[in-house]
Write an enzyme that holds these catalytic residues in place. Structure first.
Site, PDB file in Angstrom:
ATOM      1  N   HIS A 198      54.948  15.660  32.012  1.00 16.83           N
ATOM      2  CA  HIS A 198      54.424  15.024  30.808  1.00 16.83           C
ATOM      3  C   HIS A 198      53.291  14.058  31.122  1.00 16.83           C
ATOM      4  O   HIS A 198      52.417  13.833  30.303  1.00 16.83           O
ATOM      5  CB  HIS A 198      55.549  14.340  30.045  1.00 16.83           C
ATOM      6  CG  HIS A 198      56.340  15.325  29.259  1.00 16.83           C
ATOM      7  ND1 HIS A 198      57.651  15.150  28.936  1.00 16.83           N
ATOM      8  CD2 HIS A 198      55.979  16.521  28.765  1.00 16.83           C
ATOM      9  CE1 HIS A 198      58.064  16.200  28.256  1.00 16.83           C
ATOM     10  NE2 HIS A 198      57.077  17.049  28.142  1.00 16.83           N
ATOM     11  N   GLU A 438      36.056  50.129  35.105  1.00 21.25           N
ATOM     12  CA  GLU A 438      34.731  50.094  35.719  1.00 21.25           C
ATOM     13  C   GLU A 438      34.361  51.430  36.362  1.00 21.25           C
ATOM     14  O   GLU A 438      33.287  51.575  36.930  1.00 21.25           O
ATOM     15  CB  GLU A 438      34.611  48.930  36.717  1.00 21.25           C
ATOM     16  CG  GLU A 438      35.689  48.875  37.771  1.00 21.25           C
ATOM     17  CD  GLU A 438      35.576  47.652  38.671  1.00 21.25           C
ATOM     18  OE1 GLU A 438      34.544  46.978  38.643  1.00 21.25           O
ATOM     19  OE2 GLU A 438      36.526  47.405  39.415  1.00 21.25           O
ATOM     20  N   ASP A 462      29.799  47.721  37.530  1.00 23.37           N
ATOM     21  CA  ASP A 462      30.069  49.006  38.160  1.00 23.37           C
ATOM     22  C   ASP A 462      30.030  50.146  37.163  1.00 23.37           C
ATOM     23  O   ASP A 462      29.510  51.209  37.459  1.00 23.37           O
ATOM     24  CB  ASP A 462      31.436  48.973  38.858  1.00 23.37           C
ATOM     25  CG  ASP A 462      31.320  48.310  40.217  1.00 23.37           C
ATOM     26  OD1 ASP A 462      30.383  48.654  40.952  1.00 23.37           O
ATOM     27  OD2 ASP A 462      32.144  47.427  40.525  1.00 23.37           O
ATOM     28  N   CYS A 509      34.253  41.496  31.877  1.00 23.45           N
ATOM     29  CA  CYS A 509      33.913  40.491  32.874  1.00 23.45           C
ATOM     30  C   CYS A 509      32.649  40.869  33.650  1.00 23.45           C
ATOM     31  O   CYS A 509      32.255  40.177  34.570  1.00 23.45           O
ATOM     32  CB  CYS A 509      35.085  40.218  33.808  1.00 23.45           C
ATOM     33  SG  CYS A 509      35.635  41.678  34.677  1.00 23.45           S
TER      34      CYS A 509
END
Ligand code: PEP
Ligand code: MG
Length: 589
Positions: A198, A438, A462, A509
């Protein structure tokens, strides 16, 4: 830290980065004396008065907690306030208090002793849990117990501080963290606690830098000792030299400058004006980038290229080395998610022992290597799992070209899980698994792959080279490497649609996700997650936040009808120029 100057008399310690930011200032040691619990036998005539004393102590504790609860809600919102609501619920637990009252009557022992003994049972159970989250919650139970005991002894807790300082403490309960924040607290530094403590959760919500888990730090400082804490990387410097001080002052100033500039955007979600929520996350290669990822306000890490760990190495890092490294990444981003991609070696990427291949990009790379080097793969899988116990890690496989590879990789993952269960090491049993799209073959079987994973991430770097038969690193054919080739656009639509139909998240990505010229198109094609270089985060967020999903869909529809890359680019450029005259318009890539 490699760029940070150091001197012999300063002490450098490493902890867990719990709340981002840099704090520089004198230390203030926060000691909370624990209530002393004595066992005393009561005369039967004393019992009623003792029960009354306990009732009053519980009522006072309740009042204190309600006050803290209200303060938390006011300052931090409902979600954080819940921490204290849970403690209040324990105070209202009639089974617990009936037992306590009954034991005082029948055992004729004092309230303090019975309260301690009864609550300690819960505390011990929670503190010995294998689950870090439950262990952290044990601290709350302990704090509640001490609160009742303190009120039984009618002691007051001092929480007013005279100076602005970095609070140094063995441990900080949630209530202390919050109450102390009413003073001018520069940072929190504790010996125990993890990222789910916490102290950490509240420090993040209060935007106060914090480093936790720095063993023995209390004995290393005195009241007023100059300290620096770096909540991005978990570094702590005691007695910093002039040079170190200047270094961190400069770093702090730079962060402030950045933060001011991006302040408007940073904490806002990547959401279109008509309410489509996008996950805007970062591609990361080095831990040194983490601070910047924070500053830029990423929703998490969408791609961690783990193979950068192998840079300049002759041998693969051990499971322990990797586990530490991945845990640092996960801790630094917690509670945001990180995606760790298993080693993607081969092709143009470094390898400990390179092999000669005439077509390396079509050769032994990514998952293919890992499925052959199973010891290396297992070490990495166990290391990633070990970093996942706080449930903010996902795992992703690169260069998958058929479903068999995915199944095999998952089989090794299950084996790695069994190893950890046997060794009694905690991890996220439901860790999410994703696969990169890819290789064109993977794109064609998107729907089959999607049925067996939790998420897909399109690796356009790719995918484009394989789809267009253009080596991504060959200058001679670079003009043929076309992000906006109609074949690419139509292929992307297919992947996104098929993946989403199977109910998985579809992200990207590859570099295309960070190209502002592609943002509206990708948004309109239905992409759920954009993982981009940290530098591009604000710009991409700005475009997403200013473009209606409805309009983006129209753009995508039109682009899908075009036949050359030039047409696609000119159309997108014209659209962007009209809508975003402020954003520098490149030529795409
Ligand atoms: C990609 O291929 O798009 C990708 C993100 O992976 P890498 O660039 O690391 O090959
Ligand atoms: Mg790739």
């Amino acid at each position: 830290m490699s760029d940070q100057p150091r001197q012999a008399n300063e002490i450098l310690l490493k902890g867990i980065p719990a709340a981002p930011g840099i704090a520089i200032g004198p230390s203030l040691i926060f000691h909370k004396t624990l209530p002393i619990v004595e066992e005393r036998l009561l005369q039967p005539s004393e019992v009623e008065a003792e029960l009354d004393r306990l009732r009053q102590a519980v009522a006072r504790s309740k009042k204190e907690l309600q006050k803290i609860f209200r303060f938390a809600e006011e300052k931090l919102g409902d979600e954080e306030g819940k921490i204290f609501e849970a403690q209040l619920l324990i105070l209202e637990d009639s089974v617990l208090f009936d037992t306590i009252f009954l034991r005082i009557r029948t055992e004729l022992r004092n309230a303090g002793y019975i309260v301690y003994d009864e609550i300690e049972k819960y505390h011990r159970l929670m503190a010995s849990s294998r689950d870090e989250y439950t262990r952290e919650r044990a601290l709350d139970v302990e704090d509640l117990r001490n609160r009742i005991l303190r009120n039984l002894q009618e002691e007051k807790l001092v929480s007013k501080l005279q100076t602005s300082a970095i609070v140094v403490s063995h441990v900080l309960a949630a209530a202390d963290t919050l109450i102390l924040s009413r003073n001018d607290i520069l940072g929190y530094l504790t010996e125990v606690g993890g990222v789910t403590s916490h102290t950490a959760l509240l420090a993040r919500a209060l935007k106060i830098p914090a480093v936790v888990g720095v063993r023995h730090v209390v004995s290393m400082v005195k009241e007023g000792t100059p300290v620096i804490i770096d909540g991005y990387g978990g570094n702590v410097i005691i007695h910093p030299s002039e040079e170190t001080l200047r270094f961190y002052q400069e770093k702090k100033r730079k962060h402030k400058e950045f933060e001011d500039r991006l302040a408007d955007l940073r904490d806002l979600p990547a959401e279109t004006p008509d309410g489509r929520q996008i996950e805007l996350v970062a591609n990361v290669e080095l831990v040194e980038e983490l601070e910047f990822v924070h500053v830029q306000g990423a929703d998490g890490i969408g791609l961690y290229r783990s193979e950068t760990l192998l840079l300049g190495k002759e041998v693969f890092p051990t499971e322990d080395e990797q586990a530490d490294h991945y845990a640092l990444l996960a801790d630094s981003m917690f509670p945001k998610m990180i995606v760790i991609r298993t080693f993607d070696i081969g092709g143009d990427k470094m390898m400990a022992h390179p092999v000669r291949e005439s077509n390396p990009f079509l050769g032994w790379r990514g998952i293919r290597v890992m499925l052959d080097k199973t010891n290396v793969f297992m070490d990495q899988l166990r290391a990633i799992l070990r970093a996942s116990s706080r449930k903010n890690v996902k795992i992703m496989f690169p260069m998958v070209s058929n479903i068999k590879e995915l199944r095999e990789a998952r089989r090794y993952l299950e084996e790695a899980k069994r190893d950890l269960v046997e060794a009694n090491i905690p991890f996220d049993e439901k860790i999410k698994v994703g696969v990169m799209i890819e290789v064109p073959a993977a794109a064609v079987i998107t729907e089959d792959l999607a049925k067996e994973v939790d998420f897909l991430s399109i690796g356009t770097n790719d995918l484009i080279q394989y789809l267009l038969a253009v080596d991504r690193s060959n200058d001679i054919v670079s003009s043929l490497y076309q992000e906006f080739h109609p074949a690419v656009v139509r292929f992307l639509r297919r992947i996104i649609e098929r993946g989403k139909k199977e109910g998985v998240t579809v992200g990207m990505c590859g570099e295309m996700a960070g190209d502002p010229l592609a943002t509206v198109l990708l948004l309109g094609l239905g992409l759920d997650e954009f993982s981009v270089v940290p530098m591009m985060l604000p710009e991409i967020k700005k475009i997403i936040r200013s473009t209606k999903y409805r309009d983006a869909r129209r753009v995508a529809k039109h682009v899908l009808s075009l036949q050359t890359e030039d047409e696609v680019k000119s159309y997108l450029l014209a659209w962007m120029k009209k809508r975003f005259p402020d954003i520098p318009q490149g030529e795409g890539s």
